[in-house]
Design a protein around this motif. Structure first.
Motif, PDB file in Angstrom:
ATOM      1  N   LYS A  51       0.832  -1.212   0.000  1.00 58.98           N
ATOM      2  CA  LYS A  51       0.000   0.000   0.000  1.00 58.98           C
ATOM      3  C   LYS A  51       0.864   1.258   0.000  1.00 58.98           C
ATOM      4  CE  LYS A  51      -3.875  -2.244   2.264  1.00 58.98           C
ATOM      5  NZ  LYS A  51      -4.611  -2.429   3.530  1.00 58.98           N
ATOM      6  N   ASN A  52       1.930   1.268   0.807  1.00 55.97           N
ATOM      7  CA  ASN A  52       2.830   2.430   0.829  1.00 55.97           C
ATOM      8  C   ASN A  52       3.492   2.644  -0.528  1.00 55.97           C
ATOM      9  OD1 ASN A  52       2.327   3.017   3.495  1.00 55.97           O
ATOM     10  ND2 ASN A  52       4.343   2.437   4.250  1.00 55.97           N
ATOM     11  N   ALA A  55       1.034   4.101  -2.955  1.00 57.63           N
ATOM     12  CA  ALA A  55       0.774   5.516  -2.646  1.00 57.63           C
ATOM     13  C   ALA A  55       1.924   6.391  -3.142  1.00 57.63           C
ATOM     14  CB  ALA A  55       0.554   5.695  -1.148  1.00 57.63           C
ATOM     15  N   ASP A  58       1.550   6.652  -6.875  1.00 64.14           N
ATOM     16  CA  ASP A  58       0.483   7.601  -7.211  1.00 64.14           C
ATOM     17  C   ASP A  58       0.972   9.039  -7.110  1.00 64.14           C
ATOM     18  OD1 ASP A  58      -1.857   6.381  -8.095  1.00 64.14           O
ATOM     19  OD2 ASP A  58      -2.794   6.325  -6.117  1.00 64.14           O
TER      20      ASP A  58
END
Length: 125
Positions: A51-52, A55, A58
């Motif tokens: 997830k990190n 992110a 992104d």
């Protein structure tokens, strides 16, 4: 025109790379691990690292003027084959509707706390 994107990670300067490089309609995002670059901490589990990393990707794409939907290629490296089933739902949700060409391999990474590394290539039409 070539534009370099940085997250401010100390690794970028030390190793001499950019988080992303924009060249024309292309954006190449470097292999990204699960560090929280604000605190330079790494979560212990692969799902949080995934997830990190996503992110960070992104944010790099946004800074480069690209959208997640522009991603055409993704590569994942996990340090244990068992991690694949743990990150597939996260990757599936992140790439829902985009479905880039993708490859996952199992390999060692440069630091023992790293469990996943992700790089992407984006193309703007």
């Amino acid at each position: 025109m070539r534009t370099l994107i940085s997250t401010g990670s100390p690794f970028e300067e030390t190793a001499g790379y950019s988080r992303a490089v924009v060249s024309g309609n292309w954006c190449f995002v470097s292999g990204t691990t699960g560090y929280d670059y604000a605190s330079m901490t790494m979560p212990g589990d692969v799902a949080a690292q995934c997830k990190n990393a996503l992110a960070t990707i992104d944010r790099a794409l946004e800074e480069a003027g690209f959208a997640r939907a522009d991603i055409v290629r993704a590569r994942y490296v996990v340090t244990d084959a068992a991690f694949a089933d743990m990150v597939f739902p996260i990757l599936g949700a992140f790439f829902a509707g985009i479905r880039p060409a993708a490859t996952m391999t199992v390999s060692g990474l440069i630091r023992p706390e790293m469990k996943i590394e992700i790089d992407v290539t984006a193309l703007r039409d």
